[in-house]
Design a protein around this motif. Structure first.
Motif, PDB file in Angstrom:
ATOM      1  N   PRO A  90       0.838  -1.210   0.000  1.00  0.00           N
ATOM      2  CA  PRO A  90       0.000   0.000   0.000  1.00  0.00           C
ATOM      3  C   PRO A  90       0.865   1.248   0.000  1.00  0.00           C
ATOM      4  CG  PRO A  90       0.010  -1.038   2.164  1.00  0.00           C
ATOM      5  CD  PRO A  90       0.702  -1.987   1.241  1.00  0.00           C
ATOM      6  N   PRO A  91       0.347   2.370  -0.454  1.00  0.00           N
ATOM      7  CA  PRO A  91       1.138   3.609  -0.516  1.00  0.00           C
ATOM      8  C   PRO A  91       1.557   4.071   0.869  1.00  0.00           C
ATOM      9  CG  PRO A  91      -1.172   4.053  -0.960  1.00  0.00           C
ATOM     10  CD  PRO A  91      -1.025   2.565  -0.952  1.00  0.00           C
ATOM     11  N   GLU A  92       2.700   4.712   0.944  1.00  0.00           N
ATOM     12  CA  GLU A  92       3.214   5.201   2.220  1.00  0.00           C
ATOM     13  C   GLU A  92       2.435   6.428   2.663  1.00  0.00           C
ATOM     14  OE1 GLU A  92       7.374   5.809   1.769  1.00  0.00           O
ATOM     15  OE2 GLU A  92       7.796   3.729   1.268  1.00  0.00           O
ATOM     16  N   SER A  93       2.266   6.564   3.969  1.00  0.00           N
ATOM     17  CA  SER A  93       1.394   7.605   4.522  1.00  0.00           C
ATOM     18  C   SER A  93       1.947   9.011   4.332  1.00  0.00           C
ATOM     19  CB  SER A  93       1.161   7.344   6.004  1.00  0.00           C
ATOM     20  OG  SER A  93       2.403   7.314   6.700  1.00  0.00           O
ATOM     21  N   HIS A  94       3.266   9.146   4.157  1.00  0.00           N
ATOM     22  CA  HIS A  94       3.849  10.483   4.068  1.00  0.00           C
ATOM     23  C   HIS A  94       3.702  11.118   2.681  1.00  0.00           C
ATOM     24  CE1 HIS A  94       7.304   9.201   1.635  1.00  0.00           C
ATOM     25  NE2 HIS A  94       7.343   8.112   2.401  1.00  0.00           N
ATOM     26  N   LEU A  95       3.190  10.364   1.727  1.00  0.00           N
ATOM     27  CA  LEU A  95       3.053  10.901   0.373  1.00  0.00           C
ATOM     28  C   LEU A  95       1.990  11.998   0.340  1.00  0.00           C
ATOM     29  CD1 LEU A  95       3.106   7.597  -1.732  1.00  0.00           C
ATOM     30  CD2 LEU A  95       4.930   9.301  -1.575  1.00  0.00           C
ATOM     31  N   PRO A  96       2.112  12.949  -0.589  1.00  0.00           N
ATOM     32  CA  PRO A  96       1.058  13.953  -0.757  1.00  0.00           C
ATOM     33  C   PRO A  96      -0.277  13.280  -1.073  1.00  0.00           C
ATOM     34  CG  PRO A  96       3.040  14.569  -1.973  1.00  0.00           C
ATOM     35  CD  PRO A  96       3.260  13.165  -1.484  1.00  0.00           C
ATOM     36  N   ALA A  97      -1.344  13.872  -0.615  1.00  0.00           N
ATOM     37  CA  ALA A  97      -2.668  13.246  -0.724  1.00  0.00           C
ATOM     38  C   ALA A  97      -3.034  12.831  -2.147  1.00  0.00           C
ATOM     39  CB  ALA A  97      -3.726  14.184  -0.140  1.00  0.00           C
ATOM     40  N   PRO A  98      -2.861  13.697  -3.163  1.00  0.00           N
ATOM     41  CA  PRO A  98      -3.241  13.281  -4.531  1.00  0.00           C
ATOM     42  C   PRO A  98      -2.457  12.054  -5.006  1.00  0.00           C
ATOM     43  CG  PRO A  98      -2.941  15.653  -4.425  1.00  0.00           C
ATOM     44  CD  PRO A  98      -2.413  15.101  -3.135  1.00  0.00           C
ATOM     45  N   GLU A  99      -1.140  12.046  -4.732  1.00  0.00           N
ATOM     46  CA  GLU A  99      -0.318  10.907  -5.160  1.00  0.00           C
ATOM     47  C   GLU A  99      -0.692   9.649  -4.391  1.00  0.00           C
ATOM     48  OE1 GLU A  99       4.398   9.609  -5.501  1.00  0.00           O
ATOM     49  OE2 GLU A  99       3.846  11.669  -4.949  1.00  0.00           O
ATOM     50  N   ARG A 100      -0.945   9.805  -3.079  1.00  0.00           N
ATOM     51  CA  ARG A 100      -1.323   8.654  -2.255  1.00  0.00           C
ATOM     52  C   ARG A 100      -2.658   8.079  -2.711  1.00  0.00           C
ATOM     53  NH1 ARG A 100      -1.148  10.983   2.241  1.00  0.00           N
ATOM     54  NH2 ARG A 100      -3.358  11.143   2.796  1.00  0.00           N
ATOM     55  N   PHE A 101      -3.589   8.947  -3.107  1.00  0.00           N
ATOM     56  CA  PHE A 101      -4.900   8.503  -3.580  1.00  0.00           C
ATOM     57  C   PHE A 101      -4.756   7.685  -4.868  1.00  0.00           C
ATOM     58  CE2 PHE A 101      -8.620   9.267  -6.323  1.00  0.00           C
ATOM     59  CZ  PHE A 101      -9.610   8.692  -5.532  1.00  0.00           C
ATOM     60  N   MET A 102      -3.934   8.170  -5.790  1.00  0.00           N
ATOM     61  CA  MET A 102      -3.741   7.447  -7.053  1.00  0.00           C
ATOM     62  C   MET A 102      -3.063   6.105  -6.817  1.00  0.00           C
ATOM     63  SD  MET A 102      -2.648  10.460  -9.720  1.00  0.00           S
ATOM     64  CE  MET A 102      -2.465   9.257 -11.021  1.00  0.00           C
ATOM     65  N   GLN A 103      -2.056   6.092  -5.947  1.00  0.00           N
ATOM     66  CA  GLN A 103      -1.369   4.830  -5.656  1.00  0.00           C
ATOM     67  C   GLN A 103      -2.291   3.847  -4.931  1.00  0.00           C
ATOM     68  OE1 GLN A 103       2.504   4.943  -3.931  1.00  0.00           O
ATOM     69  NE2 GLN A 103       3.268   6.531  -5.310  1.00  0.00           N
ATOM     70  N   GLN A 104      -3.142   4.369  -4.064  1.00  0.00           N
ATOM     71  CA  GLN A 104      -4.080   3.504  -3.352  1.00  0.00           C
ATOM     72  C   GLN A 104      -5.060   2.863  -4.318  1.00  0.00           C
ATOM     73  OE1 GLN A 104      -4.002   2.635  -0.173  1.00  0.00           O
ATOM     74  NE2 GLN A 104      -5.858   1.362  -0.294  1.00  0.00           N
ATOM     75  N   GLN A 105      -5.537   3.618  -5.288  1.00  0.00           N
ATOM     76  CA  GLN A 105      -6.445   3.064  -6.296  1.00  0.00           C
ATOM     77  C   GLN A 105      -5.756   1.955  -7.091  1.00  0.00           C
ATOM     78  OE1 GLN A 105      -7.885   6.548  -8.546  1.00  0.00           O
ATOM     79  NE2 GLN A 105      -9.910   6.074  -7.733  1.00  0.00           N
ATOM     80  N   HIS A 106      -4.510   2.203  -7.481  1.00  0.00           N
ATOM     81  CA  HIS A 106      -3.762   1.208  -8.249  1.00  0.00           C
ATOM     82  C   HIS A 106      -3.511  -0.039  -7.401  1.00  0.00           C
ATOM     83  CE1 HIS A 106      -1.170  -0.309 -11.405  1.00  0.00           C
ATOM     84  NE2 HIS A 106      -0.201  -0.498 -10.519  1.00  0.00           N
ATOM     85  N   TYR A 107      -3.177   0.155  -6.140  1.00  0.00           N
ATOM     86  CA  TYR A 107      -2.930  -0.964  -5.222  1.00  0.00           C
ATOM     87  C   TYR A 107      -4.186  -1.807  -5.054  1.00  0.00           C
ATOM     88  CZ  TYR A 107      -2.253  -3.390  -0.775  1.00  0.00           C
ATOM     89  OH  TYR A 107      -2.196  -4.343   0.219  1.00  0.00           O
ATOM     90  N   GLU A 108      -5.334  -1.173  -4.850  1.00  0.00           N
ATOM     91  CA  GLU A 108      -6.583  -1.911  -4.654  1.00  0.00           C
ATOM     92  C   GLU A 108      -6.964  -2.674  -5.922  1.00  0.00           C
ATOM     93  OE1 GLU A 108      -9.430   0.930  -3.354  1.00  0.00           O
ATOM     94  OE2 GLU A 108      -8.536   1.170  -1.356  1.00  0.00           O
ATOM     95  N   ARG A 109      -6.735  -2.076  -7.065  1.00  0.00           N
ATOM     96  CA  ARG A 109      -7.039  -2.762  -8.323  1.00  0.00           C
ATOM     97  C   ARG A 109      -6.124  -3.981  -8.493  1.00  0.00           C
ATOM     98  NH1 ARG A 109      -5.275  -2.555 -13.721  1.00  0.00           N
ATOM     99  NH2 ARG A 109      -6.930  -3.042 -15.231  1.00  0.00           N
TER     100      ARG A 109
END
Length: 286
Positions: A21-40
């Protein structure tokens, strides 16, 4: 000639690089995109490997490296089956299939190259090969023909020397060990990436951006003609990609057909790509 063979690699596997999963310290927009990719990615993996024991399967998948790119289709298909067996915890099938794939690659090379090496120096070794297709004989022939790199031969030899200790052991419990299957699978992947890769730092390849071409001096080598040229396209520096899967190109013929070096070809190709904004296309399994 103004043209070079462009290597067309079929596919490669990148999901093992996106299993956390994306690291918590990432900026919100980047973390959101990485989270979507991770869940997919997790959804697709659960669909492919099944829900039962999924966390253990995910741990096995995290242990693997990205699948090496090979220009030989049966390498990709068989290696994919070896890896899937390992991910699902089927370590003995993963172990034995990896050994079988390594031997099959040797047989493929010797049988494919033998018509080009029917000279007196090879006849005795070829006759011995015909009588008993021994992996050590195959390695001896391929090294004599300069058809494989010495470091790759060492990896193949390591597999064969360790075969008795790995498959014919007194303690049968060892056959089902995760570590043993992973070790052999890694060795086979090393062989593929160091001898059959469609990319990377190999003596017969040169790169232009993310495109890979066969060096002119290697075009007539029997190994290159057997393994690489059937899946390569002979193109000039002003070619463009028209379609992928299947690959199609448009190629502007040069009015003057003269020889240029690989370095000159690379320079002309880069200039043309900049002029036309023709970005390299790479296929990936997501």
């Amino acid at each position: 000639m103004m043209k070079r063979y462009r290597v067309i690699a079929a596919e490669f596997e990148t999901r093992v690089l996106t299993l956390e999963p994306p690291e918590s310290h990432l900026p919100a927009p980047e973390r959101f995109m990485q989270q979507q990719h991770y869940e997919r990615t997790m959804f697709l993996l659960r669909s492919e490997y099944g829900e039962f024991g999924f966390e253990a399967k995910l741990d096995n998948l995290r242990l693997l490296r990205p699948r090496p790119v090979s220009v030989v289709d049966f390498h990709n298909q068989c290696l994919d089956q070896c890896r899937k067996a390992f991910v699902c915890g089927q370590y003995y099938p993963a172990l034995t299939s990896a050994f079988s794939l390594a031997e099959r690659m040797l047989v493929h090379l010797v049988n494919g190259l033998r018509p080009r090496y029917c000279d007196k120096s090879s006849r005795r070794a070829l006759f011995a090969w015909e009588q008993k297709q021994n992996p050590y004989m195959a390695l001896e022939l391929l090294l004599a023909w300069q058809a494989i790199r010495s470091e790759v031969a060492d990896r193949w030899l390591e597999l064969q020397v360790g075969l008795k200790n790995r498959l014919y052991v007194n303690n049968e419990d060892l056959l089902y060990k995760r570590e043993l299957a992973f070790e052999v699978l890694t060795q086979v992947e090393d062989i593929i990436s160091q001898q059959f890769s469609g990319a990377g730092n190999l003596p017969w390849l040169f790169a232009v951006n993310d495109e890979y071409y066969i060096r002119k001096e290697f075009e007539q080598h029997p190994f290159i003609q057997l393994v690489y040229l059937p899946t390569s396209e002979y193109l000039g520096h002003r070619h463009q990609i028209k379609r992928v899967f299947p690959w199609e190109f448009t190629d502007i013929e040069d009015e003057i057909d003269h020889g240029i070096s690989d370095e000159e070809f690379a320079k002309l190709r880069m200039e043309f790509c900049r002029e036309t904004l023709d970005k390299p296309h790479v296929s990936a399994t997501a």
